[in-house]
Design a protein around this motif. Structure first.
Motif, PDB file in Angstrom:
ATOM      1  N   VAL A 103      -5.045  -0.712   3.834  1.00 61.09           N
ATOM      2  CA  VAL A 103      -3.728  -0.941   4.440  1.00 61.09           C
ATOM      3  C   VAL A 103      -3.412   0.113   5.495  1.00 61.09           C
ATOM      4  O   VAL A 103      -2.575  -0.104   6.377  1.00 61.09           O
ATOM      5  CB  VAL A 103      -2.606  -0.963   3.379  1.00 61.09           C
ATOM      6  CG1 VAL A 103      -2.825  -2.089   2.379  1.00 61.09           C
ATOM      7  CG2 VAL A 103      -2.478   0.381   2.670  1.00 61.09           C
ATOM      8  N   PHE A 104      -4.082   1.262   5.439  1.00 55.21           N
ATOM      9  CA  PHE A 104      -3.815   2.352   6.382  1.00 55.21           C
ATOM     10  C   PHE A 104      -4.600   2.216   7.684  1.00 55.21           C
ATOM     11  O   PHE A 104      -4.396   2.998   8.617  1.00 55.21           O
ATOM     12  CB  PHE A 104      -4.151   3.699   5.744  1.00 55.21           C
ATOM     13  CG  PHE A 104      -3.353   4.015   4.509  1.00 55.21           C
ATOM     14  CD1 PHE A 104      -1.966   4.042   4.548  1.00 55.21           C
ATOM     15  CD2 PHE A 104      -3.987   4.283   3.307  1.00 55.21           C
ATOM     16  CE1 PHE A 104      -1.228   4.342   3.419  1.00 55.21           C
ATOM     17  CE2 PHE A 104      -3.251   4.582   2.167  1.00 55.21           C
ATOM     18  CZ  PHE A 104      -1.866   4.608   2.218  1.00 55.21           C
ATOM     19  N   ASN A 106       0.853   6.174   7.704  1.00 57.31           N
ATOM     20  CA  ASN A 106       1.383   4.938   8.275  1.00 57.31           C
ATOM     21  C   ASN A 106       0.481   3.752   7.957  1.00 57.31           C
ATOM     22  O   ASN A 106      -0.751   3.876   7.946  1.00 57.31           O
ATOM     23  CB  ASN A 106       1.518   5.065   9.796  1.00 57.31           C
ATOM     24  CG  ASN A 106       2.576   6.065  10.199  1.00 57.31           C
ATOM     25  OD1 ASN A 106       3.553   6.277   9.481  1.00 57.31           O
ATOM     26  ND2 ASN A 106       2.397   6.679  11.356  1.00 57.31           N
ATOM     27  N   TYR A 107       1.113   2.622   7.718  1.00 60.29           N
ATOM     28  CA  TYR A 107       0.357   1.393   7.513  1.00 60.29           C
ATOM     29  C   TYR A 107      -0.099   0.851   8.872  1.00 60.29           C
ATOM     30  O   TYR A 107       0.704   0.691   9.790  1.00 60.29           O
ATOM     31  CB  TYR A 107       1.233   0.348   6.829  1.00 60.29           C
ATOM     32  CG  TYR A 107       1.298   0.456   5.326  1.00 60.29           C
ATOM     33  CD1 TYR A 107       1.484   1.677   4.693  1.00 60.29           C
ATOM     34  CD2 TYR A 107       1.178  -0.674   4.527  1.00 60.29           C
ATOM     35  CE1 TYR A 107       1.556   1.764   3.314  1.00 60.29           C
ATOM     36  CE2 TYR A 107       1.250  -0.599   3.149  1.00 60.29           C
ATOM     37  CZ  TYR A 107       1.433   0.625   2.543  1.00 60.29           C
ATOM     38  OH  TYR A 107       1.503   0.712   1.179  1.00 60.29           O
ATOM     39  N   SER A 128      -6.114  -6.959   4.592  1.00 59.93           N
ATOM     40  CA  SER A 128      -5.343  -5.722   4.467  1.00 59.93           C
ATOM     41  C   SER A 128      -3.888  -5.938   4.850  1.00 59.93           C
ATOM     42  O   SER A 128      -2.991  -5.292   4.282  1.00 59.93           O
ATOM     43  CB  SER A 128      -5.972  -4.606   5.305  1.00 59.93           C
ATOM     44  OG  SER A 128      -6.107  -4.970   6.653  1.00 59.93           O
ATOM     45  N   ALA A 129      -3.621  -6.863   5.785  1.00 55.95           N
ATOM     46  CA  ALA A 129      -2.228  -7.167   6.133  1.00 55.95           C
ATOM     47  C   ALA A 129      -1.500  -7.807   4.960  1.00 55.95           C
ATOM     48  O   ALA A 129      -0.325  -7.513   4.690  1.00 55.95           O
ATOM     49  CB  ALA A 129      -2.186  -8.089   7.349  1.00 55.95           C
ATOM     50  N   TYR A 189     -12.802   4.827   6.232  1.00 52.76           N
ATOM     51  CA  TYR A 189     -11.706   5.008   5.278  1.00 52.76           C
ATOM     52  C   TYR A 189     -11.953   6.291   4.502  1.00 52.76           C
ATOM     53  O   TYR A 189     -13.101   6.624   4.177  1.00 52.76           O
ATOM     54  CB  TYR A 189     -11.634   3.871   4.252  1.00 52.76           C
ATOM     55  CG  TYR A 189     -11.521   2.476   4.785  1.00 52.76           C
ATOM     56  CD1 TYR A 189     -10.609   2.149   5.780  1.00 52.76           C
ATOM     57  CD2 TYR A 189     -12.316   1.459   4.267  1.00 52.76           C
ATOM     58  CE1 TYR A 189     -10.505   0.856   6.247  1.00 52.76           C
ATOM     59  CE2 TYR A 189     -12.217   0.161   4.730  1.00 52.76           C
ATOM     60  CZ  TYR A 189     -11.312  -0.138   5.717  1.00 52.76           C
ATOM     61  OH  TYR A 189     -11.208  -1.422   6.175  1.00 52.76           O
ATOM     62  N   ALA A 190     -10.883   6.996   4.169  1.00 53.30           N
ATOM     63  CA  ALA A 190     -10.990   8.164   3.293  1.00 53.30           C
ATOM     64  C   ALA A 190      -9.614   8.461   2.719  1.00 53.30           C
ATOM     65  O   ALA A 190      -8.601   8.309   3.414  1.00 53.30           O
ATOM     66  CB  ALA A 190     -11.517   9.376   4.052  1.00 53.30           C
TER      67      ALA A 190
END
Length: 361
Positions: free
Chosen positions: A142-143, A158-159, A166-167, A317-318
């Motif tokens: 989502v990020f 923040n998204y 993911s949306a 991603y992390a």
């Protein structure tokens, strides 16, 4: 005490592993699984607990409002652990409407049913004053995407979702927050990195690699394979959720990760190496899987094929897991090499499970 759980999507990969763990650690709890048994749901994932008196299974849809309300009331549920979701990015690109319906509408109806039972019910002695929790499982996706040098996402990042999947998860996260802020529903939320382990549906990367090697099929790698993910064993993930339910606070969110960032191409190489080693160590595997010619020859990497990259493919991603470590005492325990070896071993020794799935896929 949160001791009457409804686990949505509890026949799926992470949900089933959570149910098995929870009932082992909390044998006095009552657990009800609600699952529509879509393509990724598998009732056999729960065979170890099917006969327990404190376990029950309901075949149903989280979009069925009447069913949800009746089930929560009948079972006097005081904790919902919400796993149920469409979760495959490629499928979301091809059929986004399904993801909106199940991930967004389904979550809203579940929240509404919880609100009606826990907050609106006039029988305050029975429902209104009980401890309750709605825990929602989200994703690091989502990020959005991180650059190679950017700091890891924290719970307040923040998204910026980049796929229909993911949306849809971002939208469901916002609904959970809204029900907490507007109505006072006691909610918590966890973001998690990529999971792997036993009982994962074969479309996901690691089981796909394992089963393709066993069938001597190509190992597809999107683009250059330099995409970076943090990988956590599912058993660590479900321990993290357990800690949130036991010690986490309503209104809070927690990152659950293993701090093990690895490039996709390196992950594929690690799976190939482990497969080759396991075939070399156990000659019976060559008899059980005669089609796995590359693994038998000790050269699974020869199956790697680069394919066109996925549209909108996030690069990295992390997750920063400091909050979960500080407030919950949570950290992953299963090292990546051990986890990969154990996962491969599970698939090698549970061929009936995945062959049944492949036969109907």
């Amino acid at each position: 005490m949160l001791n009457r759980l409804l686990v949505t999507g509890g026949a799926g990969f992470i949900g089933a592993n959570f149910v098995l763990h929870w009932l082992q650690q909390h044998p006095n709890s009552e657990v009800t699984v609600l699952d529509v048994l879509s393509y990724a749901g598998n009732r056999s994932n729960l065979h170890q607990v099917e006969t327990l008196e404190n376990f029950s299974f309901v075949h149903g849809d989280i979009c069925d409002q009447a069913l949800l309300e009746e089930l929560l009331k009948q079972k006097a549920i005081n904790c919902i652990v919400h796993f149920a979701a469409e979760s495959h990015v490629d499928r979301s690109i091809n059929a986004p409407e399904t993801f909106i319906q199940n991930n967004v509408v389904g979550t809203q109806r579940l929240l509404q049913a919880a609100k009606k039972l826990w907050l609106d019910n006039s029988d305050k002695n029975k429902y209104g004053d009980i401890e309750h929790r709605f825990h929602h499982i989200s994703t690091d996706e989502v990020f959005g995407s991180l650059s190679s040098s950017a700091p890891a996402f924290n719970e307040n990042s923040n998204y910026q979702p980049n796929s229909p999947y993911s949306a849809s998860k971002a939208a469901s996260d916002h609904l959970v927050r809204a029900y907490q802020q507007t109505y006072g529903l006691k909610c918590s939320l966890s973001y998690c990195s990529n999971n792997y382990g036993p009982r994962q549906f074969p479309e996901k990367l690691i089981p796909l690699l394992i089963l393709n090697i066993l069938q001597n099929k190509p190992l597809p790698i999107y683009g250059d394979g330099q995409q970076i993910r943090d990988w956590i064993h599912v058993n660590d993930h479900v321990r993290g959720i357990e800690q949130i339910l036991l010690n986490g606070k309503a209104g809070q969110s927690y990152n659950l990760g293993a701090n093990k960032e690895i490039k996709n191409i390196d992950l594929v190489s690690a799976v190939c190496k482990s497969m080759d080693q396991q075939f070399a160590a156990n000659k019976n595997f060559a008899q059980d899987f005669p089609e796995a010619r590359a693994a038998i020859a000790g050269n699974s990497q020869s199956l790697i094929r680069h394919i066109q990259d996925r549209p909108g493919h996030d690069r990295r991603y992390a997750l920063n897991t400091n909050k979960a470590k500080k407030e919950l005492g949570f950290s992953s325990k299963i090292g990546f090499e051990q986890g990969i070896n154990d996962t491969i071993n599970w698939y090698l020794n549970n061929k009936t499970w995945w062959r049944t799935i492949l036969a109907v896929a």
